[in-house]
Motif scaffolding. Structure first.
Motif, short mmCIF file in Angstrom:
data_model
loop_
_atom_site.label_atom_id
_atom_site.label_comp_id
_atom_site.label_asym_id
_atom_site.label_seq_id
_atom_site.Cartn_x
_atom_site.Cartn_y
_atom_site.Cartn_z
N GLY A 1 0.76 -1.24 0.00
CA GLY A 1 0.00 0.00 0.00
C GLY A 1 0.79 1.29 0.00
N PRO A 2 0.51 2.16 1.00
CA PRO A 2 1.09 3.50 1.01
C PRO A 2 2.61 3.53 0.98
CG PRO A 2 -0.65 3.32 2.67
CD PRO A 2 -0.40 1.95 2.15
N ILE A 3 3.28 2.58 1.63
CA ILE A 3 4.75 2.55 1.67
C ILE A 3 5.29 2.29 0.26
CG2 ILE A 3 6.79 1.35 2.57
CD1 ILE A 3 5.41 3.02 4.72
N SER A 4 4.73 1.28 -0.39
CA SER A 4 5.13 0.93 -1.76
C SER A 4 4.91 2.13 -2.70
CB SER A 4 4.33 -0.29 -2.21
OG SER A 4 4.48 -0.49 -3.58
N ASN A 5 3.75 2.77 -2.54
CA ASN A 5 3.39 3.91 -3.38
C ASN A 5 4.35 5.08 -3.17
OD1 ASN A 5 1.82 5.41 -5.19
ND2 ASN A 5 0.62 6.28 -3.53
N LEU A 6 4.70 5.34 -1.90
CA LEU A 6 5.60 6.44 -1.58
C LEU A 6 6.99 6.21 -2.17
CD1 LEU A 6 6.33 9.04 -0.14
CD2 LEU A 6 6.44 7.79 2.01
N ALA A 7 7.48 5.00 -2.07
CA ALA A 7 8.80 4.67 -2.64
C ALA A 7 8.79 4.86 -4.16
CB ALA A 7 9.19 3.24 -2.27
N ALA A 8 7.68 4.45 -4.80
CA ALA A 8 7.57 4.60 -6.26
C ALA A 8 7.53 6.07 -6.66
CB ALA A 8 6.33 3.87 -6.77
N THR A 9 6.76 6.89 -5.91
CA THR A 9 6.69 8.32 -6.26
C THR A 9 8.02 9.02 -5.99
OG1 THR A 9 5.76 8.90 -4.09
CG2 THR A 9 4.20 8.52 -5.88
N ALA A 10 8.80 8.52 -5.02
CA ALA A 10 10.15 9.07 -4.80
C ALA A 10 11.04 8.80 -6.01
CB ALA A 10 10.76 8.47 -3.54
N LEU A 11 10.96 7.58 -6.54
CA LEU A 11 11.74 7.23 -7.74
C LEU A 11 11.32 8.08 -8.94
CD1 LEU A 11 11.76 3.37 -7.26
CD2 LEU A 11 13.81 4.79 -7.41
N GLN A 12 10.03 8.43 -8.99
CA GLN A 12 9.49 9.22 -10.10
C GLN A 12 10.11 10.62 -10.15
OE1 GLN A 12 5.25 9.60 -9.84
NE2 GLN A 12 4.97 9.90 -12.02
N ARG A 13 10.63 11.11 -9.01
CA ARG A 13 11.20 12.46 -8.96
C ARG A 13 12.64 12.52 -9.47
NH1 ARG A 13 11.03 16.11 -4.14
NH2 ARG A 13 11.08 17.65 -5.80
N TYR A 14 13.28 11.36 -9.62
CA TYR A 14 14.68 11.36 -10.09
C TYR A 14 14.74 11.74 -11.57
CZ TYR A 14 16.67 9.07 -5.94
OH TYR A 14 17.11 8.78 -4.67
N ASP A 15 15.85 12.34 -11.94
CA ASP A 15 16.11 12.60 -13.36
C ASP A 15 16.22 11.26 -14.07
OD1 ASP A 15 18.28 13.03 -15.69
OD2 ASP A 15 17.21 14.90 -15.30
N PRO A 16 15.62 11.12 -15.28
CA PRO A 16 15.67 9.82 -15.99
C PRO A 16 17.08 9.26 -16.15
CG PRO A 16 14.12 11.28 -17.09
CD PRO A 16 14.78 12.09 -16.01
N SER A 17 18.11 10.13 -16.14
CA SER A 17 19.49 9.65 -16.32
C SER A 17 19.92 8.73 -15.16
CB SER A 17 20.45 10.83 -16.44
OG SER A 17 20.41 11.62 -15.26
N PHE A 18 19.26 8.83 -13.99
CA PHE A 18 19.60 7.99 -12.83
C PHE A 18 18.86 6.66 -12.86
CE2 PHE A 18 20.66 12.19 -11.10
CZ PHE A 18 21.92 11.93 -10.57
N LEU A 19 17.87 6.56 -13.75
CA LEU A 19 17.04 5.36 -13.73
C LEU A 19 17.69 4.27 -14.59
CD1 LEU A 19 13.56 7.12 -13.84
CD2 LEU A 19 14.90 6.42 -11.87
N THR A 20 18.40 3.40 -13.92
CA THR A 20 19.20 2.36 -14.57
C THR A 20 18.31 1.23 -15.11
OG1 THR A 20 19.38 1.25 -12.45
CG2 THR A 20 21.13 2.81 -13.01
#
Length: 887
Positions: A492-511
Motif C-alpha cells: 500500500g502506502p509505503i510501496s506507493n511512496l517509494a515509487a513516487t520518490a523514484l518518479q522524482r529522479y532525473d531519468p538519467s539515474f534510472l538504470t
C-alpha cells in the motif's frame, strides 16, 4: 607599409622597449573622465541615472632602469576634479547644483584623491603600484582605476593580468598604432560577497564585457577609451533587469617641459628619495562599504511593516513586499536585535517573523531563531513547523543549517509531526547542498548516513514513511536500491511512496535495474500491487526513454487491467501523444501494430483521466499543468494529482504538486474493492510538493471510525495545507567597476502563499467533491546601485501580482460510468510594475524619476480535454434537474 608612427617603430625605437615609453624631461597633460550609468537593459543612456568625475591628469617619467629600458617609474597626479551629472539635466533636478567639488567629495577625500601615485612599468605591465598607506579606500580605488589604464602590451596575444578588477584573462589585438584590450570579466579572481538562488529559473543571469581601445603616438599614449558593461536579467522574466555601464576616457592635451629624471640603480632607493611615505599596495581594488547614517533600526522597520503581516493579509502583494524588506534589514542585524523582536511579538504575527528570520540565512538570524524555539515544547509546534519549512525553501542554505537540524533531530522533540517534518526538510537541505557540490561536507555526509541507516532499521510504518519522504527530497543516487526494495516488496502506502520518490529522479539515474523493477510492478510478475503503485511504475517507464518492447507490453496490457485503470492508462498514452512528450515517437511506432492499436483496446469505458496542458507559453519561461485522476472500480476517488511545472531552455522547476489520495472507502457504499486493495484501511489525505520541496502529508481521516465521525461533523471547510511566506529569488552580487566605484545588485522575489484543500462526501446524493485552492501573491524587487562613497546612483524595479488558482473535481457515482467534472480556474489578477531611477548625496539631497504600469490580467478557465467538457455539462445539468424536483 610601415611609417614612423606605426606600432612597430615605437615599440622598438629605444632598442628594447616593448611597452609604452615616455620621453625624458617631459610632462604629459591629459584630460580624464570616468562615467557611470545605471538603467534598464534596452534603454538609451541619454536618460540614465549616473554621474561623471572629470579631472586633469599629469604624467611624467621619474626613473628608467639604466640596465633595462623596459623598466620605468612614472608619476601620475590627478588635479582639478569635477563631479557632475552624466546627462544634461535642468538645474532644479541636479543634486550637484550649487555645490563645489570640495563640498561634494569632502576636503579630506579630495586632498587624498589629488595626492600623486607612482607606477613601476615593466614591459608595459604594472609591476608595483605605490601610494600612501592610510588613504581612504574609495579614493585609492579611483586611482587604481586610472593606474590600470596604463597597463598594456604592444603585441597581439592573451595574458593573465592583475589590475583593479583582480587577476583576469586579457586578450590584446594590435593593429598599427591602435591596441584593443579585451578583459574577460567572468574570469577575474577578486574577493567579493554574494549569493545566487538555488534554482536557475528563479535566478538572475549576468553578462559582462570590457573593452579598452588605445591610440598611440610617438611611443606613448595619445588617447584611451575604456568601457565595461554589466547586464543582469531575471530569468523568469527577461524584460526585467538592469545594466551598469562604466566608461573611462583619457586624452592627451599637451606635452610640456617637465622635471628631470631621478638617478639610481634600484627602485626602492628612488622611491625613498621621492617620498619616504610611499608604500607598495595592491593594484586590485579593496572592498569599501559606506555606512547608512539615517537608516531605521530593525525594530523601527518592523513597526512600519507590521500591519501587513497578519495571517488574513498573507495573499496580498503588500505582505510579500514587507517580507522582502524585512529580510534585507534582518541581514544587517545582530542576534540580539533579532531576538528582541521575536520575543516581544504576539502569536498571530510570530509565524511570519519566523519565516523572515529563517529566510535571511545569516549566522545571526539562524542563531537567534534556534535560541528562541524549544523543540521540547509541543505548544510552539506551529512556529517550529514554519521554521523548518523556511529552512527547506532556503535559497542558499549553509552547512550550518543542516548541522543544526541534525543536532535537533538527535535531541528530544515533543511533537511527532515536527519530528517527521524535520527529517523531510533535512532531505531537502541535503539535495540543495549536493547541487552546489557540497555532498562531501561533513554535515551532509552525517545526515545522509543517519537517514539511510535509520530507514534500514525502521520497523514501524510511520518511521519508514518519514525516512522515505526525506529521500524523496534528497534524491540521493545511493538511495535508489533501497527505494526499489520498498516499492516492490512493501504494501500500500509505503510501496506507493517509494515509487513516487523514484518518479522524482532525473531519468538519467534510472538504470536498467530500475526499469526492470518498474516493469515487474506494473505487470505484477511477482505479486499483486495496488493500481496507484502500478500506474506510477508505468509513468516512470514511459518517462525514461522506454524501449519499443516496454511500450508495446504496456499497450497490450490495456484491456486486461481493472476497469478504471484501463481508462487511466489509455488516457496517459493519449496525453503522451497529444503533448508530444519524449516517448511519443516510440509510442507512435508501437501503434502501427494493430494488435496494440485496435478499437477494442481504445474504446474502454471509465472516468479516470490524465491530461497535460500549458498555463503560459512565453519567450523566457513556460508553465504546464498536468492533471490526472484515478478512480476505483466502484467510483470512489483513489488519487487526484495536479502538477505545475515551470521550465526554460535549460532548467525545470516543480512549482507545485497537490495529491489527494483515498483508499478503503468501498465499504461505505457496499461496493467490492479492486484486486490487490481488499485489505486497505479507510484513509484520505493530501500530499504537496512546493518549489521542489516535498512537504509533510496531511491526513483527512484514518480508519473507518475516524471517517464516520468526520463525515457526520464535516462542515466542508477546507484544510490548510501550507500558509506562509517563501523567499524564491535571492540574488546578491558585488561588482567592482574598473573606474574605481563598487556596484551592488540585488534581486529578491517573495511569495505569500495560502494553499488549502478539502474533500466533501455525500452518501445521500452519491457525490464527492475535492477542492484545492491556491492563493498566491508575488513581489519581486531588484535594486542595482553604484556607490562612490560621496554619491549613490541606481535603479529599483518592482513587480507584483496577486492570483488564485482553483481546482475542483465533482464526482457523481449513482451510475456507471460515473460522471466526473474537473474545473481549473484562475481569477482576474492585478499586475503592477514600477521602475525608479535615483541619484543621492549623503546629505540627503536626492533625485528620482519613477515610471509604472498597472494592468488587470484576465481570468481564465482552463479547457482541459473535450471529454471533460462533455461530462461537466451532464454533471451540472443533473444538479439543476435534481434541485428543481426536490419537493
Amino acid at each position: 607599409l610601415v611609417n614612423s608612427k606605426t606600432l612597430f617603430v615605437f615599440a622598438f625605437q629605444t632598442g628594447h622597449t616593448t611597452g609604452p615609453s615616455l620621453n625624458n624631461d617631459k610632462l604629459y597633460k591629459f584630460a580624464y573622465s570616468a562615467e557611470v550609468y545605471v538603467d534598464q537593459v534596452k534603454a538609451s543612456l541619454q536618460k540614465s541615472a549616473g554621474y561623471r568625475i572629470s579631472s586633469g591628469v599629469d604624467v611624467n617619467l621619474l626613473w628608467r632602469n639604466p640596465e633595462n629600458d623596459d623598466d620605468q617609474l612614472i608619476k601620475i597626479m590627478v588635479r582639478d576634479v569635477q563631479v557632475e551629472n552624466v546627462n544634461e539635466r535642468p538645474a532644479a533636478k541636479s543634486i550637484f547644483k550649487g555645490k563645489s567639488t570640495e563640498k561634494i567629495i569632502g576636503k579630506e577625500y579630495l586632498e587624498a584623491l589629488q595626492r600623486p601615485i607612482v607606477l613601476e612599468l615593466v614591459r608595459g605591465k604594472v609591476k608595483t603600484f605605490y601610494s600612501y598607506q592610510n588613504e581612504p579606500g574609495f579614493t585609492q580605488n579611483i586611482k587604481r582605476g586610472l593606474a590600470s589604464l596604463f597597463q598594456l602590451q604592444l603585441h597581439s596575444g592573451a595574458a593573465r593580468e592583475v589590475d583593479i578588477s583582480g587577476k583576469c584573462n586579457t586578450t590584446y589585438h594590435v593593429r598599427q598604432d591602435q591596441v584593443t584590450k579585451i578583459k574577460a570579466l567572468d574570469s577575474c579572481e577578486i574577493e567579493k560577497e554574494g549569493f545566487t538562488s538555488h534554482n536557475q529559473i528563479l535566478d538572475v543571469s549576468t553578462k559582462a564585457t570590457s573593452a579598452t581601445i588605445y591610440v598611440l603616438e610617438d611611443s606613448f599614449i595619445k588617447s584611451i577609451k575604456a568601457e565595461e558593461n554589466y547586464v543582469l536579467l531575471l530569468n523568469s522574466r527577461r524584460k526585467t533587469g538592469a545594466k551598469i555601464v562604466s566608461k573611462q576616457r583619457l586624452e592627451l592635451k599637451s606635452v610640456q617641459a617637465g622635471p628631470g629624471l631621478i638617478t639610481g640603480k634600484q627602485v626602492a632607493s628612488v622611491i625613498k628619495t621621492l617620498d619616504s611615505s610611499y608604500v607598495a599596495v595592491s593594484l586590485v581594488a579593496e572592498p569599501v562599504t559606506s555606512e547608512c547614517k539615517k537608516c531605521p533600526s530593525l525594530s523601527e522597520h518592523w513597526q512600519s511593516i507590521r500591519e501587513h503581516m497578519y495571517p488574513e493579509k498573507l495573499s496580498k502583494a503588500e505582505a510579500a513586499r514587507s517580507f522582502l524588506s524585512f529580510i534585507q534589514n534582518i541581514r544587517k542585524a545582530t542576534k540580539e536585535e533579532i531576538l528582541q523582536i521575536i520575543r516581544s511579538e504576539n502569536k498571530e504575527l510570530l509565524p511570519q517573523v519566523v519565516d523572515a528570520v529563517t529566510s535571511a540565512q545569516t549566522p545571526a538570524s539562524l542563531e537567534a531563531v534556534l535560541e528562541f524555539l524549544d523543540f521540547k515544547d509541543a505548544s510552539t509546534s506551529t512556529l517550529q513547523e514554519r521554521f523548518l519549512y523556511a529552512c527547506g525553501f532556503a535559497s542558499h542554505p549553509s552547512e550550518m543549517f543542516l548541522k543544526s537540524l541534525t543536532a535537533k533531530f538527535k535531541g528530544d522533540i515533543a511533537n511527532e509531526e515536527i519530528r517527521e517534518t524535520l527529517v523531510i526538510v533535512m532531505g531537502a537541505l541535503i539535495r540543495k547542498l549536493c547541487d552546489r557540490e557540497g555532498c562531501k561536507l561533513p554535515a551532509v555526509a552525517e545526515a545522509k548516513r543517519l537517514i539511510l541507516s535509520r530507514l534500514e532499521k525502521a520497523k514501524k510504518d510511520d518511521n519508514v514513511r518519514m525516512y522515505l519522504l526525506a529521500l524523496k527530497n534528497a534524491l540521493l543516487p545511493e538511495a535508489i536500491p533501497l527505494l526499489l526494495k520498498y516499492a516492490e516488496s512493501e504494501e500500500g502506502p509505503i510501496s506507493n511512496l517509494a515509487a513516487t520518490a523514484l518518479q522524482r529522479y532525473d531519468p538519467s539515474f534510472l538504470t536498467k535495474e530500475v526499469k526492470e523493477t518498474m516493469n515487474r510492478i506494473y505487470h505484477q510478475n511477482r505479486k499483486v500491487h495496488e493500481k496507484t503503485v502500478r500506474t506510477t511504475a508505468a509513468a516512470i517507464i514511459l518517462n525514461s526513454n522506454p524501449s519499443y518492447m516496454e511500450v508495446k507490453n504496456i499497450l497490450l496490457s490495456i484491456g486486461e487491467l481493472p476497469l478504471e485503470m484501463n481508462k487511466y492508462m489509455l488516457s496517459m498514452i493519449q496525453d503522451i501523444l497529444h503533448f508530444e512528450m519524449p516517448s511519443s515517437k516510440t509510442v507512435r511506432q508501437v501503434l502501427k501494430d494493430m494488435r496494440a492499436h485496435n478499437y477494442d483496446r481504445f474504446s474502454k469505458m471509465g472516468s479516470s483521466s490524465a491530461y497535460s496542458g500549458y498555463i503560459t507559453r512565453g519567450p523566457d519561461v513556460s508553465s504546464t499543468y498536468s492533471l490526472d485522476i484515478l478512480y476505483s472500480g466502484s467510483g470512489i476517488l483513489r488519487r487526484s494529482n495536479m502538477n505545475i511545472h515551470i521550465f526554460d531552455r535549460n532548467a525545470e522547476l516543480h512549482a507545485s504538486q497537490v495529491v489527494i489520495e483515498a483508499q478503503g472507502l468501498e465499504s461505505i457504499i457496499a461496493a467490492t474493492p479492486d484486486e490487490g486493495e481488499e485489505n486497505l484501511d479507510s484513509f484520505a489525505g493530501m500530499s504537496a510538493i512546493l518549489f521542489d520541496v516535498q512537504l509533510r502529508p496531511v491526513t483527512f481521516f484514518q480508519g473507518y471510525g475516524d471517517l464516520m465521525s468526520k463525515m457526520f461533523s464535516a462542515t466542508g471547510d477546507p484544510i490548510n495545507v501550507v500558509k506562509g511566506l517563501i523567499l524564491l529569488t535571492d540574488y546578491s552580487q558585488e561588482i567592482q567597476l574598473q573606474s574605481g566605484p563598487r556596484a551592488s545588485t540585488e534581486f529578491l522575489g517573495g511569495l505569500a502563499i495560502d494553499i488549502s484543500g478539502g474533500m466533501e462526501f455525500s452518501l445521500w446524493y452519491r457525490e464527492s467533491k475535492t477542492n484545492v485552492k491556491n492563493r498566491v501573491a508575488m513581489f519581486i524587487a531588484g535594486n542595482t546601485e553604484v556607490d562612490s562613497f560621496f554619491v549613490k546612483t541606481g535603479m529599483e524595479t518592482t513587480l507584483e501580482v496577486e492570483t488564485t488558482l482553483d481546482f475542483i473535481s465533482t464526482v457523481q457515482f449513482s451510475q456507471y460510468p460515473f460522471l466526473v467534472c474537473m474545473q481549473m480556474d484562475r481569477v482576474e489578477s492585478p499586475f503592477r510594475r514600477y521602475v525608479t531611477k535615483y541619484e543621492s548625496l549623503p546629505s540627503g539631497r536626492r533625485y528620482t524619476a519613477r515610471r509604472g504600469k498597472a494592468e488587470l490580467l484576465a481570468g481564465n478557465e482552463y479547457p482541459l480535454h473535450q471529454e471533460n467538457s462533455n461530462m461537466c455539462r451532464k454533471v451540472f445539468g443533473a444538479v439543476s434537474d435534481s434541485s428543481s424536483n426536490w419537493f
